[in-house]
Enzyme design. Structure first.
Site, short mmCIF file in Angstrom:
data_model
loop_
_atom_site.label_atom_id
_atom_site.label_comp_id
_atom_site.label_asym_id
_atom_site.label_seq_id
_atom_site.Cartn_x
_atom_site.Cartn_y
_atom_site.Cartn_z
N SER A 40 17.07 16.04 -49.39
CA SER A 40 18.22 16.94 -49.54
C SER A 40 18.96 17.14 -48.22
O SER A 40 19.86 17.97 -48.13
CB SER A 40 17.74 18.29 -50.08
OG SER A 40 16.82 18.87 -49.17
N GLU A 86 38.58 57.08 -41.49
CA GLU A 86 39.63 58.09 -41.47
C GLU A 86 39.72 58.75 -40.09
O GLU A 86 40.81 58.95 -39.54
CB GLU A 86 39.33 59.17 -42.53
CG GLU A 86 39.32 58.66 -43.96
CD GLU A 86 37.93 58.22 -44.43
OE1 GLU A 86 37.20 57.60 -43.63
OE2 GLU A 86 37.59 58.47 -45.60
N LEU A 125 15.26 30.77 -41.54
CA LEU A 125 16.18 31.61 -42.31
C LEU A 125 16.84 32.68 -41.46
O LEU A 125 17.15 33.76 -41.95
CB LEU A 125 15.47 32.26 -43.51
CG LEU A 125 14.82 31.31 -44.51
CD1 LEU A 125 14.06 32.11 -45.59
CD2 LEU A 125 15.87 30.42 -45.18
N THR A 176 10.17 26.36 -51.10
CA THR A 176 11.07 26.05 -49.99
C THR A 176 10.39 26.35 -48.66
O THR A 176 10.50 25.58 -47.70
CB THR A 176 12.36 26.88 -50.11
OG1 THR A 176 12.96 26.59 -51.38
CG2 THR A 176 13.35 26.57 -49.01
N CYS A 227 35.11 63.75 -44.02
CA CYS A 227 36.45 63.32 -43.64
C CYS A 227 37.53 64.21 -44.23
O CYS A 227 38.61 64.33 -43.65
CB CYS A 227 36.68 61.87 -44.09
SG CYS A 227 35.73 60.73 -43.07
N ASP A 251 10.06 23.16 -46.24
CA ASP A 251 10.99 23.09 -45.10
C ASP A 251 10.53 23.84 -43.86
O ASP A 251 11.09 23.66 -42.79
CB ASP A 251 12.36 23.65 -45.50
CG ASP A 251 13.00 22.85 -46.62
OD1 ASP A 251 12.48 21.74 -46.92
OD2 ASP A 251 14.00 23.31 -47.19
N SER A 297 4.20 34.49 -55.12
CA SER A 297 3.34 35.31 -55.98
C SER A 297 1.87 35.28 -55.58
O SER A 297 1.16 36.26 -55.75
CB SER A 297 3.52 34.91 -57.45
OG SER A 297 3.32 33.53 -57.57
C1 AOF Z 1 31.29 55.21 -44.01
N1 AOF Z 1 32.45 54.92 -43.40
O1 AOF Z 1 34.64 55.06 -43.21
C2 AOF Z 1 33.60 56.15 -45.02
C3 AOF Z 1 32.37 56.41 -45.69
O2 AOF Z 1 26.13 59.11 -43.32
P1 AOF Z 1 27.61 59.12 -43.17
O3 AOF Z 1 28.13 60.45 -42.75
O4 AOF Z 1 28.14 58.02 -42.30
O5 AOF Z 1 28.21 58.91 -44.64
C4 AOF Z 1 28.16 57.68 -45.28
C5 AOF Z 1 28.86 57.78 -46.63
O6 AOF Z 1 30.19 58.26 -46.47
C6 AOF Z 1 29.00 56.46 -47.32
O7 AOF Z 1 27.87 56.16 -48.10
C7 AOF Z 1 30.21 56.67 -48.21
O8 AOF Z 1 29.81 57.28 -49.41
C8 AOF Z 1 31.07 57.69 -47.45
N2 AOF Z 1 32.31 57.14 -46.83
N3 AOF Z 1 31.24 55.93 -45.12
O9 AOF Z 1 30.25 54.80 -43.54
C9 AOF Z 1 33.60 55.35 -43.84
N4 AOF Z 1 34.76 56.59 -45.47
ZN ZN Z 2 34.06 60.06 -44.36
#
Ligand code: AOF
Ligand code: ZN
Length: 375
Positions: A177, A59, A213, A205, A91, A209, A232
């Site tokens: 494989s 935003e 990863l 795996t 926001c 192999d 385990s």
């Molecule tokens: C994002 N990006 O564009 C929006 C989010 O730690 P903060 O301040 O970055 O907050 C993260 C949280 O904000 C995220 O878990 C989600 O709930 C909300 N919205 N987060 O990283 C964004 N709009």
């Molecule tokens: Zn936000």
């Protein structure tokens, strides 16, 4: 052509917001991918997306990019705006300060701190707030399945990757494989490693192999995905490629209580994180391993092999998505392994069924993406 209805226009801008969000694929964890578009008189005046955790939210990026005053404009955003103070300020404040008149949202934010709070705050201040249609909601939710599952149950999304023959074998009866799927398929599968928080495999795996990863060079911005080995008895050799590269990309080993103490200590000394899980059966231990990974902010796990581990995950009900490459070859042979072993189900009616599927042709192979759960 008849002019678009308001709803159709809204869907178009929301779908653009979702596309913008996807630009940051693999780089936002543990945050979601979010995109925003600001529209005034049917003209896009600003766009933005969340680039990485700790960076401004979509935003604010969109508001900052506006080429004219956003007062009175509509903001389209792929995720419910935040109302909390996190690594960045809320926001809703930025939206109110900018004088946005209407906010259209594609999907909800399932984290406890969100839960619709922004809607109330914005409406109280006279901003019109609406949810978009089902199409954009679905697209926005699918994009953030890892974030959504983790927010709801604290465990990572599990994606099973497999490459099989037309007759459903992942190796010949002789155990060969390499390679069942074509080069393009393998490149695609490799790229997925850069989009998840962890890549997992079983000790079988790892021993057969000696894989790395890793997704070298593909993940410079997001940090290398953690490698997780389900072992385990803690048998992973300290001389394996996985352990030898533990300083470059973290290695986590999941073991049980029967694991040998010296084995664990040697692995830890070599830089491997060892998590010991308990539980009365394999399913309980698996879930507890996923809980532990979730507690470390691992929101997605790409399961790369083999059939035994895949079976255990299915039996535990912990596979969320399957990405299956099907190659146009037939291996035959009763003893040739299928992609999923374990107990399986007794009746067809009990079989996990995909809620939605996508099919894509990749070279001579067919890639089937099947979502078994939607969060
Ligand atoms: C994002 N990006 O564009 C929006 C989010 O730690 P903060 O301040 O970055 O907050 C993260 C949280 O904000 C995220 O878990 C989600 O709930 C909300 N919205 N987060 O990283 C964004 N709009
Ligand atoms: Zn936000």
């Amino acid at each position: 052509m008849p002019p678009l209805t308001r709803q159709e226009r809204d869907e178009r801008f929301l779908s653009r917001a979702v596309d913008l969000a996807a630009e940051a694929l693999g780089r936002t964890s543990p945050n979601p991918m979010v995109g925003a578009v600001i529209v005034k008189d049917d003209d896009t005046i600003g766009e933005g997306y969340h680039a990485a955790a700790g960076e401004p939210h979509a935003e604010r990026m969109a508001l900052a990019s506006c080429r004219e005053d956003p007062a009175g404009a509509t903001m389209y955003v792929s995720l419910e705006p935040c109302a909390h103070e996190g690594r960045t300020p809320p926001c809703v404040e930025a939206i109110l300060e900018a004088g946005i008149a209407r906010v259209v949202v594609a999907s909800d934010d399932p984290t406890g701190k969100a839960s619709g709070r922004a809607f109330g705050i914005l409406r109280d201040e006279g901003v019109r707030v609406e949810m978009g249609g089902n199409g954009s909601a679905q697209a926005a939710r699918i994009l953030n399945q890892p974030f959504r599952k983790h927010a709801r149950v604290g465990r990572p999304l599990v994606i099973l990757k497999s490459a099989m023959t037309l007759d459903g074998k992942v190796a010949t009866s002789g155990g060969d494989s390499k390679w069942i799927s074509g080069e393009e398929s393998r490149a695609r599968g490799h790229r997925w490693r850069a989009t998840v928080d962890a890549v997992a495999a079983g000790i079988g795996t790892a021993l057969t192999d000696d894989p790395m990863l890793t997704a070298w060079m593909l993940d410079e911005q997001g940090g290398a995905a953690r490698r997780v080995i389900f072992d385990s008895e803690a048998r992973l050799p300290v001389s394996s490629q996985l352990v030898r590269t533990a300083a470059e990309a973290p290695v986590t080993l999941i073991c049980g209580r029967a694991a040998s103490r010296p084995g664990i200590l040697a692995l830890e000394a070599a830089g491997v994180e060892v998590i010991m899980v308990a539980g009365e059966n394999e399913g309980a231990r698996l879930r507890s391993a996923l809980d532990e990974l979730g507690a470390r902010d691992v929101q997605s796990v790409l399961l790369e092999g083999g059939p035994h581990l895949a079976g255990a995950f299915f039996d535990a009900g912990e596979v969320d998505e399957v990405r299956a490459f099907v190659a146009p070859i037939v291996a035959g042979g009763r003893s040739a392994r299928p992609p999923v072993e374990g107990q399986g189900v007794e009746a067809v009616g009990e079989a996990p069924r995909a809620l939605s599927t996508d099919v894509e042709r990749i070279g001579e192979d067919v890639l089937i993406t099947a979502r078994l759960k939607e969060w």
